[in-house]
Write a protein that holds these residues in place. Structure first.
Motif, PDB file in Angstrom:
ATOM      1  N   GLU A   1       0.829  -1.199   0.000  1.00 54.54           N
ATOM      2  CA  GLU A   1       0.000   0.000   0.000  1.00 54.54           C
ATOM      3  C   GLU A   1       0.869   1.258   0.000  1.00 54.54           C
ATOM      4  O   GLU A   1       0.537   2.256  -0.652  1.00 54.54           O
ATOM      5  CB  GLU A   1      -0.922  -0.009   1.219  1.00 54.54           C
ATOM      6  CG  GLU A   1      -1.858   1.173   1.309  1.00 54.54           C
ATOM      7  CD  GLU A   1      -2.937   1.208   0.245  1.00 54.54           C
ATOM      8  OE1 GLU A   1      -3.790   2.118   0.290  1.00 54.54           O
ATOM      9  OE2 GLU A   1      -2.936   0.332  -0.647  1.00 54.54           O
TER      10      GLU A   1
ATOM     11  N   HIS B   1      -5.391   1.984   2.795  1.00 59.94           N
ATOM     12  CA  HIS B   1      -6.166   0.824   3.228  1.00 59.94           C
ATOM     13  C   HIS B   1      -5.314  -0.435   3.139  1.00 59.94           C
ATOM     14  O   HIS B   1      -4.629  -0.646   2.136  1.00 59.94           O
ATOM     15  CB  HIS B   1      -7.399   0.615   2.341  1.00 59.94           C
ATOM     16  CG  HIS B   1      -8.423   1.697   2.452  1.00 59.94           C
ATOM     17  ND1 HIS B   1      -9.266   1.807   3.531  1.00 59.94           N
ATOM     18  CD2 HIS B   1      -8.742   2.721   1.613  1.00 59.94           C
ATOM     19  CE1 HIS B   1     -10.070   2.845   3.362  1.00 59.94           C
ATOM     20  NE2 HIS B   1      -9.764   3.416   2.203  1.00 59.94           N
ATOM     21  N   ASN B   2      -5.366  -1.260   4.149  1.00 63.58           N
ATOM     22  CA  ASN B   2      -4.727  -2.580   4.094  1.00 63.58           C
ATOM     23  C   ASN B   2      -5.795  -3.616   3.733  1.00 63.58           C
ATOM     24  O   ASN B   2      -6.267  -4.383   4.577  1.00 63.58           O
ATOM     25  CB  ASN B   2      -4.077  -2.918   5.445  1.00 63.58           C
ATOM     26  CG  ASN B   2      -2.901  -2.018   5.746  1.00 63.58           C
ATOM     27  OD1 ASN B   2      -2.156  -1.625   4.846  1.00 63.58           O
ATOM     28  ND2 ASN B   2      -2.726  -1.671   7.011  1.00 63.58           N
ATOM     29  N   TYR B   3      -6.182  -3.615   2.471  1.00 66.97           N
ATOM     30  CA  TYR B   3      -7.249  -4.510   2.033  1.00 66.97           C
ATOM     31  C   TYR B   3      -6.798  -5.965   2.079  1.00 66.97           C
ATOM     32  O   TYR B   3      -5.653  -6.290   1.766  1.00 66.97           O
ATOM     33  CB  TYR B   3      -7.683  -4.180   0.605  1.00 66.97           C
ATOM     34  CG  TYR B   3      -8.468  -2.897   0.451  1.00 66.97           C
ATOM     35  CD1 TYR B   3      -9.633  -2.692   1.178  1.00 66.97           C
ATOM     36  CD2 TYR B   3      -8.067  -1.917  -0.456  1.00 66.97           C
ATOM     37  CE1 TYR B   3     -10.371  -1.521   1.025  1.00 66.97           C
ATOM     38  CE2 TYR B   3      -8.800  -0.755  -0.617  1.00 66.97           C
ATOM     39  CZ  TYR B   3      -9.952  -0.558   0.125  1.00 66.97           C
ATOM     40  OH  TYR B   3     -10.673   0.591  -0.033  1.00 66.97           O
ATOM     41  N   SER B   4      -7.743  -6.845   2.401  1.00 63.97           N
ATOM     42  CA  SER B   4      -7.491  -8.282   2.301  1.00 63.97           C
ATOM     43  C   SER B   4      -7.573  -8.695   0.833  1.00 63.97           C
ATOM     44  O   SER B   4      -8.008  -7.915  -0.027  1.00 63.97           O
ATOM     45  CB  SER B   4      -8.537  -9.057   3.107  1.00 63.97           C
ATOM     46  OG  SER B   4      -9.823  -8.916   2.516  1.00 63.97           O
TER      47      SER B   4
ATOM     48  N   GLN C   1     -11.141  -8.443  -0.279  1.00 65.47           N
ATOM     49  CA  GLN C   1     -11.545  -7.060  -0.494  1.00 65.47           C
ATOM     50  C   GLN C   1     -10.972  -6.505  -1.798  1.00 65.47           C
ATOM     51  O   GLN C   1     -11.638  -5.753  -2.514  1.00 65.47           O
ATOM     52  CB  GLN C   1     -11.097  -6.192   0.690  1.00 65.47           C
ATOM     53  CG  GLN C   1     -11.890  -6.435   1.962  1.00 65.47           C
ATOM     54  CD  GLN C   1     -11.298  -5.706   3.154  1.00 65.47           C
ATOM     55  OE1 GLN C   1     -10.077  -5.646   3.333  1.00 65.47           O
ATOM     56  NE2 GLN C   1     -12.167  -5.140   3.977  1.00 65.47           N
ATOM     57  N   GLN C   2      -9.726  -6.889  -2.117  1.00 68.03           N
ATOM     58  CA  GLN C   2      -9.121  -6.438  -3.371  1.00 68.03           C
ATOM     59  C   GLN C   2      -9.909  -6.975  -4.561  1.00 68.03           C
ATOM     60  O   GLN C   2     -10.131  -6.266  -5.551  1.00 68.03           O
ATOM     61  CB  GLN C   2      -7.659  -6.898  -3.455  1.00 68.03           C
ATOM     62  CG  GLN C   2      -6.715  -6.218  -2.489  1.00 68.03           C
ATOM     63  CD  GLN C   2      -6.362  -4.798  -2.912  1.00 68.03           C
ATOM     64  OE1 GLN C   2      -7.027  -4.176  -3.717  1.00 68.03           O
ATOM     65  NE2 GLN C   2      -5.265  -4.287  -2.357  1.00 68.03           N
TER      66      GLN C   2
ATOM     67  N   ARG D   1     -13.291  -5.014  -4.775  1.00 66.00           N
ATOM     68  CA  ARG D   1     -13.096  -3.632  -5.211  1.00 66.00           C
ATOM     69  C   ARG D   1     -12.775  -3.578  -6.703  1.00 66.00           C
ATOM     70  O   ARG D   1     -13.290  -2.717  -7.427  1.00 66.00           O
ATOM     71  CB  ARG D   1     -11.984  -2.985  -4.393  1.00 66.00           C
ATOM     72  CG  ARG D   1     -11.667  -1.564  -4.828  1.00 66.00           C
ATOM     73  CD  ARG D   1     -10.730  -0.867  -3.873  1.00 66.00           C
ATOM     74  NE  ARG D   1     -10.320   0.428  -4.393  1.00 66.00           N
ATOM     75  CZ  ARG D   1     -11.064   1.518  -4.391  1.00 66.00           C
ATOM     76  NH1 ARG D   1     -12.278   1.476  -3.886  1.00 66.00           N
ATOM     77  NH2 ARG D   1     -10.606   2.649  -4.880  1.00 66.00           N
TER      78      ARG D   1
ATOM     79  N   GLU E   1      -1.966 -11.187  -4.978  1.00 68.06           N
ATOM     80  CA  GLU E   1      -2.890 -10.061  -4.921  1.00 68.06           C
ATOM     81  C   GLU E   1      -3.088  -9.445  -6.303  1.00 68.06           C
ATOM     82  O   GLU E   1      -4.212  -9.115  -6.698  1.00 68.06           O
ATOM     83  CB  GLU E   1      -2.360  -9.007  -3.949  1.00 68.06           C
ATOM     84  CG  GLU E   1      -3.283  -7.826  -3.742  1.00 68.06           C
ATOM     85  CD  GLU E   1      -2.737  -6.835  -2.732  1.00 68.06           C
ATOM     86  OE1 GLU E   1      -2.235  -5.770  -3.146  1.00 68.06           O
ATOM     87  OE2 GLU E   1      -2.811  -7.144  -1.517  1.00 68.06           O
TER      88      GLU E   1
ATOM     89  N   LYS F   1      -6.627  -9.201  -8.281  1.00 68.84           N
ATOM     90  CA  LYS F   1      -7.146  -7.905  -8.736  1.00 68.84           C
ATOM     91  C   LYS F   1      -7.455  -7.936 -10.225  1.00 68.84           C
ATOM     92  O   LYS F   1      -8.484  -7.420 -10.684  1.00 68.84           O
ATOM     93  CB  LYS F   1      -6.137  -6.799  -8.419  1.00 68.84           C
ATOM     94  CG  LYS F   1      -6.037  -6.468  -6.943  1.00 68.84           C
ATOM     95  CD  LYS F   1      -4.782  -5.692  -6.599  1.00 68.84           C
ATOM     96  CE  LYS F   1      -4.752  -4.317  -7.193  1.00 68.84           C
ATOM     97  NZ  LYS F   1      -3.555  -3.556  -6.763  1.00 68.84           N
TER      98      LYS F   1
ATOM     99  N   ALA G   1     -18.210  -5.154  -3.871  1.00 69.01           N
ATOM    100  CA  ALA G   1     -18.035  -4.556  -2.549  1.00 69.01           C
ATOM    101  C   ALA G   1     -19.133  -3.537  -2.252  1.00 69.01           C
ATOM    102  O   ALA G   1     -19.407  -3.241  -1.077  1.00 69.01           O
ATOM    103  CB  ALA G   1     -16.682  -3.874  -2.451  1.00 69.01           C
TER     104      ALA G   1
END
Length: 305
Positions: free
Chosen positions: A130, A215-218, A221-222, A225, A275, A279, A302
């Motif tokens: 991040e 944000h430290n997205y999991s 969550q990535q 999003r 990640e 994404k 999300a």
């Protein structure tokens, strides 16, 4: 002259005190007034109580949670505002100093400037991926963006973030522009920036106007999003006619890997690879969201309700 600071909120008790305190202590140019307006999506925590008790000058409005929309709610905030300049922020963006509004306003001395976007720097708890992403998307240099920059900057010509971005109110009240699109799930800020630039006006990225935001997205969550980002770009195909946002994604991943290796974060390399793949998959599925049922899209998204 008046600046209207406009913030949509939901369960913001963790951030609302430092945010509003920093805003109320901003240094304003002589002759400039400020109003702060919140539209809250029926928070279930102490957001409303904190604002009412500790910040009586802040206007607080409530809407049902299901009515929140990234573009529509912000258009509602514009309708409530009385300022000539509208500063949109998110509840978790904390001003770096007391000159945020002053710096942003200076950009509008040029009448062709309709938007001025601030710089985001990571919070202390930001993970290495991040931290690099913030420096990649928010460099420490001022950038004047217009149609002549498309060949050089590509999709970043239109980059703009309502985490911290100031607009001339005429974008919402005039005949030429009509505010944010109401029917997109995300990227309403970038879409409006696109229209501004393609009509011959300027958007400024001001590196002096700084907020803490990260944000430290999991991994999950990535994915969600980026599924939403894919949906938003799919509905804004006109924006991608001459530019590619996928090229920027590749540059980000390569930069992150180089940053991790150079700075000794070797253990973060596998996460970066995983990640990035997640994404990309989320984005590609979002671009093809019309293939899915509404029920499936709500599970993958999300923001869909």
């Amino acid at each position: 002259m008046k600046v209207s600071v406009l913030i949509p909120t939901y369960n913001a008790e963790q951030f609302i005190r430092p945010l509003l305190s920093k805003l109320e202590n901003q240094k304003l140019p002589e002759g400039v007034a400020m109003e702060i307006i919140l539209v809250d999506s029926s928070s279930t925590d102490r957001t409303k109580g904190i604002v009412k008790e500790q910040f009586p000058n802040v206007q607080f409005h409530t809407i049902p949670n299901k009515e929140f929309n990234h573009g529509g709610t912000r258009n509602m905030l514009a309708d409530l505002a009385t300022g000539e300049f509208l500063l949109y922020m998110t509840q978790d963006a904390i001003p770096f100093d007391d000159k945020l509004i002053m710096f942003l306003l200076e950009n509008f001395q040029d009448e062709n400037v309709l938007i001025a976007c601030g710089r985001q720097i990571p919070k202390e708890d930001a993970n290495p991926l991040e931290k690099y992403a913030r420096s990649f998307n928010y460099p420490d240099k001022r950038i004047i963006k217009d149609k002549s920059k498309i060949s050089e900057l590509g999709i970043k010509t239109f980059f703009n973030s309502n985490v911290c971005s100031m607009y001339r109110a005429t974008l919402f009240r005039g005949d030429e522009f009509h505010g944010f699109p109401n029917d997109v799930i995300l990227n309403e800020d970038i879409i409006l920036s696109y229209y501004v630039i393609m009509k011959g006006y300027k958007v400024i990225y001001d590196n002096r106007a700084i907020v803490y935001h990260s944000h430290n997205y999991s991994i999950k969550q990535q994915f969600k999003r980026n599924f939403d980002i894919g949906m938003a770009f799919n509905e804004s195909e006109f924006m991608l006619e001459n530019v590619s946002n996928e090229k920027e994604g590749i540059k980000l991943v390569l930069g992150q890997l180089n940053y991790l290796i150079k700075n000794g974060y070797i253990t973060q390399v596998p996460r970066c690879i995983v990640e990035s793949g997640i994404k990309f998959i989320g984005y590609k599925l979002g671009r093809r969201h019309h293939l899915f049922s509404e029920k499936t899209k709500r599970k993958l998204s999300a923001y869909m309700k």
